[in-house]
Scaffold this active site. Structure first.
Site, PDB file in Angstrom:
ATOM      1  N   ARG A  41     -22.262 -19.040  -6.498  1.00 45.16           N
ATOM      2  CA  ARG A  41     -21.258 -19.726  -5.992  1.00 45.16           C
ATOM      3  C   ARG A  41     -21.719 -19.618  -4.319  1.00 45.16           C
ATOM      4  O   ARG A  41     -21.629 -18.670  -3.711  1.00 45.16           O
ATOM      5  CB  ARG A  41     -19.841 -18.952  -5.893  1.00 45.16           C
ATOM      6  CG  ARG A  41     -18.881 -19.622  -5.132  1.00 45.16           C
ATOM      7  CD  ARG A  41     -17.527 -18.927  -5.339  1.00 45.16           C
ATOM      8  NE  ARG A  41     -16.504 -19.598  -4.663  1.00 45.16           N
ATOM      9  CZ  ARG A  41     -16.157 -19.616  -3.271  1.00 45.16           C
ATOM     10  NH1 ARG A  41     -17.027 -19.193  -2.283  1.00 45.16           N
ATOM     11  NH2 ARG A  41     -15.079 -20.352  -2.854  1.00 45.16           N
ATOM     12  N   SER A 110     -11.479 -23.920 -13.166  1.00 41.87           N
ATOM     13  CA  SER A 110     -10.368 -23.481 -12.244  1.00 41.87           C
ATOM     14  C   SER A 110      -9.021 -23.924 -12.555  1.00 41.87           C
ATOM     15  O   SER A 110      -9.075 -25.307 -12.553  1.00 41.87           O
ATOM     16  CB  SER A 110     -10.653 -23.574 -10.687  1.00 41.87           C
ATOM     17  OG  SER A 110     -11.914 -22.909 -10.128  1.00 41.87           O
ATOM     18  N   LYS A 140     -11.019 -16.633   0.101  1.00 41.56           N
ATOM     19  CA  LYS A 140     -10.330 -17.884   0.184  1.00 41.56           C
ATOM     20  C   LYS A 140      -8.822 -17.452   0.474  1.00 41.56           C
ATOM     21  O   LYS A 140      -7.857 -17.468  -0.281  1.00 41.56           O
ATOM     22  CB  LYS A 140     -10.219 -18.617  -1.136  1.00 41.56           C
ATOM     23  CG  LYS A 140     -11.717 -19.214  -1.448  1.00 41.56           C
ATOM     24  CD  LYS A 140     -11.447 -19.933  -2.823  1.00 41.56           C
ATOM     25  CE  LYS A 140     -10.796 -21.314  -2.621  1.00 41.56           C
ATOM     26  NZ  LYS A 140     -10.734 -22.308  -3.933  1.00 41.56           N
TER      27      LYS A 140
END
Length: 218
Positions: A41, A110, A140
């Site tokens: 990621r 997701s 996040k």
């Protein structure tokens, strides 16, 4: 007996490190501790940096027996020989990726806190459905919150969708998960936990991985 279409246990997600040698060493330590899958990621990297790290990680994960996925970029995942890709809401159509990549390519997605979205993704061919953030995430901090109670509902949904099939999609939890929290998340219904900071920023990556993995092997 129903089996999962994605490994149960610890699912490592890479931090934003530009130092590829450091990343490879960390992945080795996490795999030794029981990490079963890894996602590259790199939100802040250039396309070239992302591709270079993907090309370095794919053969390493193959050597270690770790399922390797690339976040967002399923075409890059195919190009480097990764096992699959993870798609968010804005990362393209999962059904398109499935049609292009074939049945053996691992696709996860997701779902945030949305069971309806999970239902649609299962129909499109997702191998796992990911929910979170289940805790406040340092990666996040503004992410939508998904209560732990949603994980059991998601598992019921995945089981119902599998029907008579011998394999069902896995339920992945993500967001603010630490080694200490891993047992709670596993008990709530997660088949796998996606961990970034709690794993790769831990003082001892090997020990952190072992603690996370142990939550799924009591």
């Amino acid at each position: 007996m129903t089996t999962l279409r994605f490994p149960s246990g610890l699912y490592g997600v890479t931090p934003e490190w530009d130092d590829t040698d450091r990343l490879l060493a960390a992945v080795r330590a996490a795999a030794e501790g029981g990490m079963r899958a890894l996602q590259l990621r790199r939100k802040n990297a250039s396309a070239q940096q992302r591709a270079e790290q993907a090309r370095a990680l794919a053969p390493l994960c193959r050597e270690l027996g770790v399922v390797f996925l690339v976040n967002d970029h399923w075409r890059l995942a195919l190009e480097v020989g990764a096992d699959g890709a993870h798609l968010g809401r804005d990362d393209g159509d999962l059904a398109e990726a499935r049609a292009a990549a074939g049945a053996d390519f691992v696709l996860g997605a997701s779902c945030y806190n949305e069971l309806d979205r999970a239902r649609q993704l299962l129909e499109a061919g997702a191998d796992y459905i990911a929910f979170g953030a289940v805790y406040v995430s340092p990666t996040k901090p503004q992410a939508v919150q998904a209560p732990l109670s949603l994980l059991a509902q998601a598992r019921d949904l995945a089981t119902a969708h599998a029907g008579q099939s011998a394999r069902r999609a896995a339920v992945v939890a993500i967001g603010g998960i630490t080694p200490a929290r891993a047992p709670e998340v596993a008990s709530a219904g997660a088949d796998s936990i996606a961990v970034i900071t709690g794993l790769f920023e831990a003082p001892d990556i090997l020990a952190a991985a072992r603690t996370c993995a142990a939550a799924f092997n009591p």
